[in-house]
Design an enzyme around this catalytic site. Sequence first.
Site, PDB file in Angstrom:
ATOM      1  N   HIS A   1       0.771  -5.263   9.945  1.00  0.00           N
ATOM      2  CA  HIS A   1       0.219  -4.720   8.272  1.00  0.00           C
ATOM      3  C   HIS A   1       1.909  -4.911   7.090  1.00  0.00           C
ATOM      4  CE1 HIS A   1      -4.119  -3.048   9.275  1.00  0.00           C
ATOM      5  NE2 HIS A   1      -2.806  -3.157  11.054  1.00  0.00           N
TER       6      HIS A   1
ATOM      7  N   VAL B   1      -0.989   7.658  36.918  1.00  0.00           N
ATOM      8  CA  VAL B   1      -0.391   8.723  36.951  1.00  0.00           C
ATOM      9  C   VAL B   1      -1.939  10.143  37.719  1.00  0.00           C
ATOM     10  CG1 VAL B   1       0.597  11.158  35.944  1.00  0.00           C
ATOM     11  CG2 VAL B   1       1.897   8.806  35.863  1.00  0.00           C
TER      12      VAL B   1
ATOM     13  N   SER C   1      -4.435   1.597  14.338  1.00  0.00           N
ATOM     14  CA  SER C   1      -3.587   0.998  13.601  1.00  0.00           C
ATOM     15  C   SER C   1      -3.313   1.839  12.827  1.00  0.00           C
ATOM     16  CB  SER C   1      -4.793   0.184  13.539  1.00  0.00           C
ATOM     17  OG  SER C   1      -4.517  -0.606  11.629  1.00  0.00           O
TER      18      SER C   1
END
Lengths: 122, 418, 495
Positions: free
Chosen positions: C52, C175, C342
């Site tokens: 971006h 995990v 994002s």
Amino acid sequence: MISERKFICVSCPLGCGLTVTLEDGEVKSVEGNSCPRGASYAKSEVKDPRRVFASTVRVKNGKLPVCPIRSKTPAPRGKLFEIAQAVAKLEIPAPIKIGQVLIHNACGTDVDIVASRDLESA
Amino acid sequence: MLNNNIDVLIIGAGPAGVAAGIGARKQGAEHVVVLERDWDLGGILQQCIHPGFGLRTFREELTGPEYMHRFIQQAHEAGVEFRTNTMVFQIDRNSNQVWTMNRERGIECLNPKAIVLTMGCRERPLGAIRIPGTRPAGIYTAGTAQRFVNMEGYMPGKRAVILGSGDIGLIMARRMIWEGAEVEGVYEVMSWPGGLRRNIAQCLDDYGIPFHLETTVTKIHGKDRLEGVTVAKVDANKAPIKSTERFVACDTLLLAIGLIPENELSRMAGVEIHQVTGGPVVNDLLQTSNPAIFAAGNVVIVYDLVDNVSDEGLIAGANAARYAAGEISGSIRRIPVKGGENVRLFSPQFVTGESDTTIFMRVTRPIEQACRVFTTPEFYTQRLRYARPGEMNEVKIKAAQVKAMPDLQEIIVDIQPV
Amino acid sequence: MAKKYDVIIIGAGIIGSGIARELSRYKLKIAVLDKASELPSGASRANSSMIHGGFDDKPGTVKAKFCVPGNKLWHKLKDELDIHLDECGSYVCAFTDEEKLHLEKLLAQGNANGAPGLEIISGDKLREREPNASKEIIAALWSPEAGIINNFEAVAAFIENAQTNGAELFLETLVTGLIFETNGDVKGVNTNRGIFEAPVLINAAGVHSGEISQWAGDTSFKIIPTKGEYFLLDRTTQGFIHSFMFSCPSKAGKGITVAQTAEGNLLSGPTATEQDDPEDNSTTPEGLAEVLKGARRLVPNFPVNLNITTFAGVRANTDTGDFVIKALENPRGFVNVAGIKSPGFTSAPAIAIYVADLLRENLADKIKFIPNEKFVPERRNIPRFLYSSMDERKELAKSDPAYAQIVCRCETVTEGQVIEAIRRGARTVTAVKMLTRAGTGRCQGGFCCPRVAEILSRELGVPLDAITRHGGDSKLLVGRTKEFLLNKQEARLNA
């Protein structure tokens, strides 16, 4: 007693729709066929339906792990699974020649199983 | 193994390529080379182990390997040079140089006088139809599954659903059964089968495999391995009808949703590609828009019968040899062929009038009544009992008929009810 | 016996692998654990791969802090780590006057964030550069520094380089719980492969980071798994558009974008559908319809008939709306790098540097930061036959005949590349695909999948029917032919 049966002819890619008229189990007439093969297919389909069997067989030390096989002539439809099982048990050493007979008189059908390609050793 | 002075270079040793080699040698070309990327000759027919090939050519039904065996023998006798394990990865569009790779010889550049494209076709993948859901293992095109079963000796699954009713899908249904697997059903979105009727009969009906028309797969289930699919009937616009959705458990989904010409190299070579066939535009000499490049078989248009593919290979090989000998100059596009309203695709797209020719075509919609296939002007007409998208039709045109009409602007091929 | 490390990183996505590489600049014993069989998995595998420009995030947010520096770092890393990055730039497209006003706001925001070169251009100007853009677009915000990266290569580059510099990667390692010292500090983790101990534990578990944070007692944020669906089109669409095109962001998110990937495919997506299941990455009819609608709004003749695959990723949205990057006071040693959505891919290299600094400042008593003099910053990609010159190709073929054998026709991938991918750790068909692009083309593996499987089988010395598509139970094949027949009692064929 008159009865009617319908088949798709598998003798060639045309796939004609056949109508067979039977009287007391005997074929009286065949309609819909484009050639004589259709008539004989219909007759065989009523009395003794047969198909060419095609599969593979395991190969020992071949260029491929399996080799294609076929029944040399059409085999009784009802025996195909039995033939498939008989073929499954085989392991054929390479090299293999096209047309080489792998099983004589498979499952008592009088039909031979043959290799359908050449296969070299690995 | 000389790379100079190759008269005709043929790309792909399937039925079209092997025949093209024979055709080129018989026409008199000295140095004819067929390149094959596999270790073996024969192309896809080596995995088509079922009978049904070559009835017209050999008067008996052969399996794929048997059919190729006969042609390969003929090619050897004709003096065709084969190079296996050799892949073409580039064709330069201006120079017609062909770049090949081979493990022993590395990367080489060939400068043939003429080229024949015979790469065959490929299967439409799942992405082309955008089915929602997950992306597990167990989804294969029918041809990929056929390779696993017939060439590698492995089973893709135990219980299969087949989407699409192209011939390979039908053949694989029976093949799976013959290996002891189950086939839950065949689903076809259209209102008619994609493959031959005899394959519906001998591959599905013989084994009681249900065949569902106007039905498609609407969702894929399973995280790691396929666990099932949702199927649904479709409406007139091919949109799934929600209320008819049902879950079908299966571990394998085989796709038989169509074949498209393999055109990677055709595009690279810069030949004009037909929008509908997906293969190169060709004239009746099977010459593409690049005069030195010819094309034959399923790389041009997907045929039903291998006999036709071999015939076209012979023609393309012979004309490529003529081009290499300087007997053909330029790309000849004398008379364009056009299709009638219900003709979905046809090939060739141009007629030169230099030789007798066959134009192959498919209808868009089935005509389930007496009809006729014909040309305008009427060079050919033939009555048919029906015309179906799954079964190719053809018209034959004589060179003399075309030559007799020097002002001819176009030839229309059509199929209409009578 | 527990395996002992200085740092354990949970998750080998772009965040975890980036941190691993950054920490490998020091003489630290690093373990990276990931439950997947192949990398990347999760959101790092299925996203827009966008780098971006840095105008989207409100100044002062954590996102804003990392986005612009991350962008700058990628432009350098692409050469250092040999990653495909198409520096294509991006447009935010406005269809109305109101949206045009919003572009002004984004421009101001970008300037405040330090994003360089931003400019608002007219719709006509946009269409000069992007002739397929909609005629309805009246203005666009141009961001020249934006780009699109090969996300598979980026994660591979980070993790391979970290491994070169000493970090250890454990795949298929889930995990299952945390272990604490008696004073409450971090001691290690329990996994399906036993105990791993380290005084520092970095939670970069993506969509699962909320759950792991809760185990450590930090419930200050919640992960909201958010699905994004995409179309990916044939590479013959190359040049259809040249840059990354956005709609104007709304409350629903950044909206559907259309972009050309670093490899030349046309990409459109994502949707943003909140869901409970963090693992459900199935596509849906509704989602795909929404993407198509959004794509056609930006580029009306979007050639969806050239679609080759659809996919979905699940992003780690947070209820706070921002990244969560902090070292906990209690338990000490536990560091959250969570809720990275994002512009997470963009921010990753900057986050990695920040996390290294954070550890140095807060946890120097736990681990020693001694520079690793042997640190190699460079990593070379697997040779790409498709993009090599003819001379390079000849050289490759001469050096190893396997480079003279094509495996994937669509993307011109050679056997040499596949073998090299296996040497670098690929164990599944999809892992080979992500490292080499074999199977990413228009036939989607129809041709190369059996061949890749054969090479995996041969190179790993396992039978063909042991090879999986993507690990777990995703076996490609279920056994040899003839076996069913020999085992089957009932004669189905006779029916």
